[in-house]
Design a protein around this motif. Structure first.
Motif, PDB file in Angstrom:
ATOM      1  N   TRP A   1       0.948  -1.213   0.094  1.00  0.00           N
ATOM      2  CA  TRP A   1      -0.016   0.023  -0.148  1.00  0.00           C
ATOM      3  C   TRP A   1       0.937   1.307  -0.051  1.00  0.00           C
ATOM      4  N   PHE A   2       2.114   1.116   0.277  1.00  0.00           N
ATOM      5  CA  PHE A   2       2.966   2.282   0.231  1.00  0.00           C
ATOM      6  C   PHE A   2       3.348   2.564  -1.287  1.00  0.00           C
ATOM      7  N   ASP A   3       3.016   1.482  -2.039  1.00  0.00           N
ATOM      8  CA  ASP A   3       3.307   1.703  -3.790  1.00  0.00           C
ATOM      9  C   ASP A   3       2.036   1.859  -4.707  1.00  0.00           C
TER      10      ASP A   3
ATOM     11  N   ALA B   1     -16.361   9.191  12.738  1.00  0.00           N
ATOM     12  CA  ALA B   1     -15.203  10.126  13.032  1.00  0.00           C
ATOM     13  C   ALA B   1     -13.879   9.571  12.294  1.00  0.00           C
ATOM     14  N   THR B   2     -13.881   8.226  11.986  1.00  0.00           N
ATOM     15  CA  THR B   2     -12.981   8.104  10.898  1.00  0.00           C
ATOM     16  C   THR B   2     -13.276   8.096   9.670  1.00  0.00           C
ATOM     17  N   ALA B   3     -14.550   7.962   9.258  1.00  0.00           N
ATOM     18  CA  ALA B   3     -14.635   8.171   7.752  1.00  0.00           C
ATOM     19  C   ALA B   3     -14.456   9.574   7.486  1.00  0.00           C
ATOM     20  N   ARG B   4     -15.067  10.440   8.267  1.00  0.00           N
ATOM     21  CA  ARG B   4     -14.665  11.932   8.251  1.00  0.00           C
ATOM     22  C   ARG B   4     -13.262  12.215   7.927  1.00  0.00           C
ATOM     23  N   ARG B   5     -12.447  11.642   8.607  1.00  0.00           N
ATOM     24  CA  ARG B   5     -10.824  11.802   8.454  1.00  0.00           C
ATOM     25  C   ARG B   5     -10.315  11.206   7.124  1.00  0.00           C
ATOM     26  N   VAL B   6     -11.058   9.934   6.808  1.00  0.00           N
ATOM     27  CA  VAL B   6     -10.628   9.272   5.377  1.00  0.00           C
ATOM     28  C   VAL B   6     -10.802  10.293   4.410  1.00  0.00           C
ATOM     29  N   LEU B   7     -12.070  10.945   4.521  1.00  0.00           N
ATOM     30  CA  LEU B   7     -12.502  12.040   3.281  1.00  0.00           C
ATOM     31  C   LEU B   7     -11.488  13.075   3.156  1.00  0.00           C
ATOM     32  N   GLU B   8     -10.863  13.311   4.130  1.00  0.00           N
ATOM     33  CA  GLU B   8      -9.463  14.491   3.815  1.00  0.00           C
ATOM     34  C   GLU B   8      -8.632  13.943   2.970  1.00  0.00           C
ATOM     35  N   ILE B   9      -8.500  12.680   2.859  1.00  0.00           N
ATOM     36  CA  ILE B   9      -7.269  12.273   1.873  1.00  0.00           C
ATOM     37  C   ILE B   9      -7.816  12.487   0.395  1.00  0.00           C
ATOM     38  N   GLU B  10      -7.074  13.051  -0.292  1.00  0.00           N
ATOM     39  CA  GLU B  10      -7.549  13.228  -1.603  1.00  0.00           C
ATOM     40  C   GLU B  10      -7.759  11.795  -2.598  1.00  0.00           C
ATOM     41  N   GLY B  11      -8.761  11.740  -3.197  1.00  0.00           N
ATOM     42  CA  GLY B  11      -9.206  10.642  -4.208  1.00  0.00           C
ATOM     43  C   GLY B  11      -9.422   9.505  -3.101  1.00  0.00           C
ATOM     44  N   ALA B  12      -9.423   9.315  -1.887  1.00  0.00           N
ATOM     45  CA  ALA B  12      -9.711   8.163  -1.221  1.00  0.00           C
ATOM     46  C   ALA B  12     -11.307   7.834  -1.261  1.00  0.00           C
ATOM     47  N   GLU B  13     -11.506   6.679  -1.390  1.00  0.00           N
ATOM     48  CA  GLU B  13     -13.054   5.991  -1.488  1.00  0.00           C
ATOM     49  C   GLU B  13     -13.210   5.517  -0.329  1.00  0.00           C
TER      50      GLU B  13
ATOM     51  N   PHE C   1      -4.136   9.292  13.452  1.00  0.00           N
ATOM     52  CA  PHE C   1      -2.710   8.534  13.583  1.00  0.00           C
ATOM     53  C   PHE C   1      -2.640   7.495  12.492  1.00  0.00           C
ATOM     54  N   CYS C   2      -3.439   6.606  12.430  1.00  0.00           N
ATOM     55  CA  CYS C   2      -3.533   5.527  11.420  1.00  0.00           C
ATOM     56  C   CYS C   2      -3.476   6.109   9.999  1.00  0.00           C
ATOM     57  N   LEU C   3      -3.987   7.031   9.655  1.00  0.00           N
ATOM     58  CA  LEU C   3      -4.209   7.545   8.176  1.00  0.00           C
ATOM     59  C   LEU C   3      -2.865   8.389   7.947  1.00  0.00           C
ATOM     60  N   ARG C   4      -1.945   8.937   8.874  1.00  0.00           N
ATOM     61  CA  ARG C   4      -0.619   9.222   8.639  1.00  0.00           C
ATOM     62  C   ARG C   4       0.201   8.071   7.952  1.00  0.00           C
ATOM     63  N   TYR C   5       0.085   7.109   8.220  1.00  0.00           N
ATOM     64  CA  TYR C   5       0.808   5.930   7.538  1.00  0.00           C
ATOM     65  C   TYR C   5       0.074   5.311   6.577  1.00  0.00           C
ATOM     66  N   TYR C   6      -1.340   5.202   6.346  1.00  0.00           N
ATOM     67  CA  TYR C   6      -2.275   4.872   5.205  1.00  0.00           C
ATOM     68  C   TYR C   6      -1.938   5.519   4.092  1.00  0.00           C
ATOM     69  N   SER C   7      -1.929   6.839   4.292  1.00  0.00           N
ATOM     70  CA  SER C   7      -1.988   7.705   3.366  1.00  0.00           C
ATOM     71  C   SER C   7      -0.327   7.967   2.734  1.00  0.00           C
ATOM     72  N   GLY C   8       0.483   7.235   3.307  1.00  0.00           N
ATOM     73  CA  GLY C   8       1.846   7.368   2.848  1.00  0.00           C
ATOM     74  C   GLY C   8       2.600   8.669   3.290  1.00  0.00           C
ATOM     75  N   GLN C   9       1.924   9.367   4.101  1.00  0.00           N
ATOM     76  CA  GLN C   9       2.820  10.603   4.747  1.00  0.00           C
ATOM     77  C   GLN C   9       4.115   9.790   5.585  1.00  0.00           C
ATOM     78  N   LEU C  10       4.018   8.796   6.391  1.00  0.00           N
ATOM     79  CA  LEU C  10       4.949   8.341   7.296  1.00  0.00           C
ATOM     80  C   LEU C  10       5.159   6.746   6.916  1.00  0.00           C
TER      81      LEU C  10
END
Length: 447
Positions: free
Chosen positions: A14-16, A35-47, A338-347
């Motif tokens: 998922w990093f690639d 709360a989680t879904a709201r934060r996922v929506l902040e990731i550009e293009g995320a479904e 916290f989780c989305l920092r990793y799942y979005s590839g920022q960390l």
């Protein structure tokens, strides 16, 4: 039949991935899920797709008269009872950037919390993404993707969906933890768990044994005492309660065994009862997680998790909301970020060995403090350390304001010290560090 919301090139981590097509599954549309879904929506293009077995957002804050099974034959999810008012002030129950609207009282009716959650979900475009009356039956890891089998409850149709990430947000106040006592089966009266408690009216004229002195046990013992002939609360709490209970509410040590007409206690005494109410907490339960998820639950300890949320065996799966005695909405939001920092590839997420070692060290600290296995995810006064660790580890600019932890801990202590009157307290947030008590407002209403 199969329904896919996007493709994935096999063999890529998922990093690639093409980050414009990250697919997220959120299981549950309660406080943690929205709360989680709201934060996922902040990731550009995320479904993101949220699967919710109920008819509306709100999770355990939804009240129903029904107990046992719902109309689809599934266990009733909510433990809400009629007339409940929060046992935490609303000032700590909102989200970091979306507080509960001002009211005269700090302790508000459950229906106000439900309305607030609906407002939050509508405001951030989450409600429209929820597939209501969709029951998740199985989550499996298949060739680098998450396969989620879901049943459309009204139609009966079963479909498979495919995702890159799964957030488990199904809550932990739905599967009762029932203790086992010698001769439990011989008791001739009614036995029920607080999960099935809806109103104190049915206890009129009864002699009731309430087992457990946590928040639910104390609250319900007091409520039942308004109608029952007498109530006995059995517990092993070491610190004496400062609350002065009604004359018909007494305390006893742990139950040693049940009898046909009552219970025998650890001090050798015996009393007759017509009803036993178990306020003995809940079990973490994830019946939809297949073996490939690599998650086990032993004595209410969910393993193996990094920072109480990321699945170390399958790190593209996370659990939001396991820690308890916390500022719930605030923490759910922080865990998701916290989780989305990793799942979005920022960390880059640490390797499995590093995550295991971090978990081992931190849990060892908890065991050394006296925590038992079943308290693995309990925070309470230590919650601030957990929030700071999440923020620091993920390099988040905003964490949870210290005033939230301070007010949560203060109000929890007042609950223990003055069960009869604590809901008259009214608080106001002064700044990021401080709160103040404003004024008492009237008498606590009947629940």
């Amino acid at each position: 039949m199969q329904d896919s919301i996007g493709g994935l090139v096999e063999g890529r981590s998922w990093f690639d991935m093409d980050r414009e097509r990250l697919r997220f599954c959120v299981i549950g549309a309660g406080t943690a899920g929205i709360a989680t879904a709201r934060r996922v929506l902040e990731i550009e293009g995320a479904e993101v797709v949220i699967f919710e077995r109920g008819e509306q957002v709100g999770g355990t804050w939804i009240y129903t008269d029904r107990v046992g099974k719902d109309r689809y034959g599934l266990d009733i999810h909510t433990s809400m009872y009629r007339g409940l008012r929060t046992n935490l002030p609303k000032e700590v129950m909102g989200f970091p950037d979306f507080p509960i609207p001002e009211q005269a009282q700090s302790y508000i009716p459950s229906e106000d919390i439900l309305s607030f959650l609906k407002l939050y979900a509508d405001t951030f475009g989450v409600t429209e993404l929820v597939r209501f009356e969709h029951h998740v039956e199985l989550v499996d890891r298949v060739e680098g993707e998450w396969k989620v089998r879901v049943k459309n409850l009204p139609s009966g149709e079963v479909m498979n969906y495919w995702f890159d990430f799964v957030f488990v947000c199904n809550g932990h106040y739905h599967t009762p933890a029932m203790p086992s006592y010698p001769n439990k089966e011989v008791f001739k009266g009614l036995q029920l768990h607080s999960h099935d408690y809806r109103s104190s009216d049915k206890f009129k004229g009864e002699s009731v044994l309430v087992i457990g002195a946590g928040p639910s046990g104390m609250d319900l013992a007091l409520e039942i005492s308004k109608h029952a002939t007498r109530v006995t609360m059995s517990h092993h709490t070491k610190e004496p309660f400062k609350t002065i209970f009604p004359a018909n509410l007494t305390q006893k040590p742990d139950v040693q065994e049940l009898t046909p007409t009552g219970a025998r206690f650890a001090d050798g005494s015996e009393e007759p009862f017509t009803v036993i109410l178990y306020c003995t907490g809940y079990r973490y339960s994830f019946p939809f997680l297949g073996p490939s998820c690599g998650i086990t639950v032993h004595d209410n300890y969910v393993q193996p998790l990094y920072k109480h949320c990321i699945n170390i065996n399958q790190p593209s799966m996370a659990f939001i909301g396991l820690p308890y005695y916390v500022c719930a909405g605030q923490m759910f939001d922080l865990q998701a970020r916290f989780c989305l920092r990793y799942y979005s590839g920022q960390l880059d997420l640490p390797g499995a060995e590093a995550m295991h070692e971090d978990t081992r060290l931190r849990m060892e600290q908890r065991w050394n403090r006296g925590f038992r296995t079943r308290q693995a995810h309990m925070m309470g006064p230590a919650q601030g350390e957990y929030y700071e660790d999440l923020q620091r580890t993920a390099g988040l600019l905003d964490g949870i304001k210290p005033v939230m932890t301070k007010l949560h801990n203060e109000s929890s202590q007042r609950f223990n010290d003055d069960l009869l009157g604590f809901r008259r307290d009214v608080f106001r947030i002064v700044d990021d560090e401080n709160f103040e008590e404003v004024v008492e407002v009237g008498e606590d209403r009947e629940m």
